[in-house]
Design an enzyme around this catalytic site. Sequence first.
Site, PDB file in Angstrom:
ATOM      1  N   THR A  72      -3.840   3.518  -5.006  1.00 48.83           N
ATOM      2  CA  THR A  72      -5.074   2.789  -4.720  1.00 48.83           C
ATOM      3  C   THR A  72      -5.283   2.663  -3.217  1.00 48.83           C
ATOM      4  OG1 THR A  72      -4.796   1.525  -6.758  1.00 48.83           O
ATOM      5  CG2 THR A  72      -6.353   0.673  -5.143  1.00 48.83           C
ATOM      6  N   THR A  79      -4.445  -6.057  -5.648  1.00 52.07           N
ATOM      7  CA  THR A  79      -4.616  -4.656  -6.004  1.00 52.07           C
ATOM      8  C   THR A  79      -3.271  -3.954  -6.050  1.00 52.07           C
ATOM      9  OG1 THR A  79      -5.663  -2.567  -5.349  1.00 52.07           O
ATOM     10  CG2 THR A  79      -4.986  -4.050  -3.587  1.00 52.07           C
ATOM     11  N   ASP A  80      -3.204  -2.924  -6.860  1.00 52.57           N
ATOM     12  CA  ASP A  80      -2.009  -2.092  -6.927  1.00 52.57           C
ATOM     13  C   ASP A  80      -1.995  -1.171  -5.714  1.00 52.57           C
ATOM     14  OD1 ASP A  80       0.239  -0.703  -7.805  1.00 52.57           O
ATOM     15  OD2 ASP A  80      -1.006   0.777  -8.815  1.00 52.57           O
ATOM     16  N   LYS A  81      -0.851  -1.065  -5.048  1.00 52.00           N
ATOM     17  CA  LYS A  81      -0.788  -0.290  -3.806  1.00 52.00           C
ATOM     18  C   LYS A  81      -0.763   1.204  -4.081  1.00 52.00           C
ATOM     19  CE  LYS A  81       3.144   0.117  -1.760  1.00 52.00           C
ATOM     20  NZ  LYS A  81       3.297   1.607  -1.788  1.00 52.00           N
ATOM     21  N   THR A  82       0.138   1.663  -4.937  1.00 54.01           N
ATOM     22  CA  THR A  82       0.358   3.084  -5.130  1.00 54.01           C
ATOM     23  C   THR A  82      -0.839   3.738  -5.808  1.00 54.01           C
ATOM     24  OG1 THR A  82       2.726   2.671  -5.349  1.00 54.01           O
ATOM     25  CG2 THR A  82       1.900   4.807  -6.113  1.00 54.01           C
TER      26      THR A  82
END
Length: 253
Positions: A134, A129-132
């Site tokens: 999310t 998953t994308d961190k920023t």
Amino acid sequence: LVVDGGCFAMAIRTGDDTLIGTMVEMTGDVGKSASTLKADIEYFVKVLTIFALFQAALVFIVGIARGLDPIQVFVQGFVVIMIGNVPQGLPTTVTACLFIVAESMGRQNVFVKKLDVIETLGSCTLICTDKTGTLTLNVMSVANMWVFDKKQSQDEFAAAAASGGQKSSSGGANPQLLALMNVAVLNSRVVLEKKSSDSEALPSGDATELGLYRFFSSCIQSCIGQDIETYRGRLGKVHEIPFNSSFKWQMSI
């Protein structure tokens, strides 16, 4: 394609008329594939339907061969067997099981938008998953600072600056503090922007620089007695080299 730096640009197309908008429209027409659970249920229903047809046809043929009334054999044999093989409780059972799992996941702060994705999620062995935006809010803040040969937390540094603890022996602001504030505030690309003509101007820019901007605005007010924008305007920027991931630094004059 501009990858770094700054410039003035004029927009000639917006929304779906742009190249990226056209690409999004093309990719949006792709049909969604069925979930694993839905595919398995459809396969089970097909197998069950074929079995029911074979069983009902066999009973009908045997009844006709024994000389029974065709209508009676069709109604009491073929139709009854077909109806008897219909899994009437299957949708209710599957929905109830998925709802129980969704309720359990909800207690763990997991939002389940569609029930049929639970089975797919249970089959996952790795989630990327994308961190920023999310897992985080993309709102940076100052936590600790290393200055004056010691480590200070955000609250400790702010309290010392507000109480005058960051003063030099001559009574002015400590040179190390000034150098730190200049690096954080002047070597920054944060600008004030208005979302609309009647809205308040808010700082906008890189998340890291915004975190430093918000923190040092109170420090500048406490140590120098000026608003942060007044301080930045008094020391105007004449030239800059923006940050680049290749050389990993930024310079402002």
